[in-house]
Motif scaffolding. Structure first.
Motif, PDB file in Angstrom:
ATOM      1  N   ILE A   1       0.841  -0.998  -0.040  1.00 57.17           N
ATOM      2  CA  ILE A   1      -0.090  -0.012   0.032  1.00 57.17           C
ATOM      3  C   ILE A   1       0.700   1.281   0.041  1.00 57.17           C
ATOM      4  O   ILE A   1       0.602   2.190  -0.872  1.00 57.17           O
ATOM      5  N   ALA A   2       1.978   1.480   0.782  1.00 53.42           N
ATOM      6  CA  ALA A   2       2.961   2.520   0.711  1.00 53.42           C
ATOM      7  C   ALA A   2       3.563   2.559  -0.479  1.00 53.42           C
ATOM      8  O   ALA A   2       3.520   3.807  -0.973  1.00 53.42           O
ATOM      9  N   LEU A   3       3.858   1.448  -1.184  1.00 49.06           N
ATOM     10  CA  LEU A   3       4.520   1.749  -2.328  1.00 49.06           C
ATOM     11  C   LEU A   3       3.704   1.966  -3.524  1.00 49.06           C
ATOM     12  O   LEU A   3       3.924   3.074  -4.207  1.00 49.06           O
ATOM     13  N   VAL A   4       2.375   1.617  -3.202  1.00 47.11           N
ATOM     14  CA  VAL A   4       1.336   2.265  -4.544  1.00 47.11           C
ATOM     15  C   VAL A   4       0.988   3.577  -4.213  1.00 47.11           C
ATOM     16  O   VAL A   4       0.994   4.402  -5.381  1.00 47.11           O
ATOM     17  N   THR A   5       1.099   4.146  -2.943  1.00 48.40           N
ATOM     18  CA  THR A   5       0.583   5.696  -2.728  1.00 48.40           C
ATOM     19  C   THR A   5       1.589   6.237  -3.160  1.00 48.40           C
ATOM     20  O   THR A   5       1.606   7.288  -3.643  1.00 48.40           O
ATOM     21  N   PHE A   6       2.853   5.916  -2.884  1.00 46.81           N
ATOM     22  CA  PHE A   6       4.391   6.475  -3.059  1.00 46.81           C
ATOM     23  C   PHE A   6       4.150   7.013  -4.833  1.00 46.81           C
ATOM     24  O   PHE A   6       4.468   7.903  -5.336  1.00 46.81           O
ATOM     25  N   VAL A   7       4.071   5.802  -5.518  1.00 46.17           N
ATOM     26  CA  VAL A   7       4.309   5.819  -6.852  1.00 46.17           C
ATOM     27  C   VAL A   7       3.102   6.850  -7.591  1.00 46.17           C
ATOM     28  O   VAL A   7       3.318   7.320  -8.557  1.00 46.17           O
ATOM     29  N   ARG A   8       1.927   6.596  -7.010  1.00 44.50           N
ATOM     30  CA  ARG A   8       0.887   7.345  -7.686  1.00 44.50           C
ATOM     31  C   ARG A   8       0.638   8.775  -7.009  1.00 44.50           C
ATOM     32  O   ARG A   8       0.082   9.543  -8.186  1.00 44.50           O
ATOM     33  N   PHE A   9       1.074   9.078  -5.971  1.00 48.26           N
ATOM     34  CA  PHE A   9       0.645  10.382  -5.411  1.00 48.26           C
ATOM     35  C   PHE A   9       1.951  11.374  -4.957  1.00 48.26           C
ATOM     36  O   PHE A   9       1.545  12.479  -4.565  1.00 48.26           O
ATOM     37  N   THR A  10       3.129  11.103  -5.108  1.00 47.87           N
ATOM     38  CA  THR A  10       3.865  11.797  -4.811  1.00 47.87           C
ATOM     39  C   THR A  10       4.890  12.492  -6.037  1.00 47.87           C
ATOM     40  O   THR A  10       4.883  11.693  -7.051  1.00 47.87           O
TER      41      THR A  10
END
Length: 298
Positions: free
Chosen positions: A156-165
């Motif tokens: 979840i942290a990786l997907v959030t990082f890739v999509r929203f940062t």
């Protein structure tokens, strides 16, 4: 065949799938950004397992600190491999990178044998991680729950990082087109190194989980799980993070159910089942379940 037995097998498949998914994500990230299948990726799993063992043996560290050490160790090794091996040959034919990754894998395995010896090591974990937790009719160890929860949190942290940062968006832009990303002011060398670092950190964490669950590690332990994680990435669609996660869980559940539900005489063919499933998926869906056709970069 009873319902509690089936539930036990599903839980075991979920645990195994969590570890496959973490390694498969690294395959997909690296392929997605540099169009390279890094067959040395499975050996990062071995490095993570031995880094975890060293952290437990050298000091009485809390388990979260050990996880952090393993993440950092995997990331550093991934960046070193990218900088010393793959960056100098960027732009070469894909087969060059493929052969180089096999060479790096063999070098890492032989270095591990020379330094650590080929003998398996017992992987000791704190006693509380072996405590049984009862979830209805299913009993699992704390470490098993930790594996699933930690894998889900990291994904979840990786997907959030890739999509929203901003950095994640820059990584996706680099994966789409090097030249356009460079014109937009993105340092593509940094983005590629970051992809190797993240993928390797996740693979190293999977190695820590593997040792903690099965209680034994060896210098060659990462070869077969790494190969199976590659199969999971292909099933899900190489280059797709969500596909790698899906493929990891599908493969983990299918492998455990194959062993647990079929007659014992067939359970020894679990590896043949894994690669047979790969062939079937590629025949029906050449790009995997969630993959898409990608052009080859010059």
């Amino acid at each position: 065949m009873t319902f509690p037995y089936l539930l036990d097998q599903l839980v075991n498949g979920l645990i195994l799938g969590s570890m496959y998914a973490l390694v498969a994500i690294g395959f997909s990230m690296i392929y997605g950004i540099v169009r390279l299948i890094n067959f040395a990726h499975g050996d990062i799993l071995t490095i993570g397992a031995f880094a975890g063992l060293a952290a437990f043996a050298s000091a009485d560290l809390p388990f979260p600190v050990v996880i952090l050490i393993v993440l950092v160790a995997g990331a550093v090794v991934g960046m070193v491999i990218e900088r010393t091996t793959f960056r100098p040959m960027r732009g070469s034919p894909q087969v060059t990178g493929f052969i180089a990754s096999l060479a790096v894998s063999i070098i890492l395995e032989n270095l591990a044998i020379m330094i650590l010896s080929a003998q398996p090591r017992t992987f000791h974990i704190p006693a509380y991680l072996n405590t049984l937790v009862h979830l209805g009719s299913v009993s699992v160890r704390v470490i098993d729950l930790t594996i699933v929860v930690l894998a889900i949190v990291l994904m979840i942290a990786l997907v959030t990082f890739v999509r929203f940062t901003r950095i994640g968006i820059a990584m996706r832009a680099t994966a789409e087109n090097y030249d356009v990303a460079r014109l937009m002011g993105i340092n593509i060398n940094r983005m590629i190194m970051l992809a190797f670092a993240i993928g390797s950190a996740l693979a190293a964490t999977a190695g820590l989980m593997w040792g903690a669950k099965y209680g034994q590690i060896s210098p060659l332990m990462g070869a077969l799980p790494g190969l199976k994680a590659f199969v999971a990435a292909v099933i899900g669609g190489v280059g797709s993070i969500s596909g790698a996660v899906l493929g990891g869980y599908i493969l983990g559940l299918a492998e455990v159910l194959f062993v647990g539900l079929l007659p014992p005489a067939l359970s020894g063919y679990r590896n043949a089942f894994v690669f047979g499933a790969l062939i079937i998926v590629l025949l029906v869906l050449p790009n995997g379940l969630l993959g898409r056709n990608q052009e080859t970069r010059a």
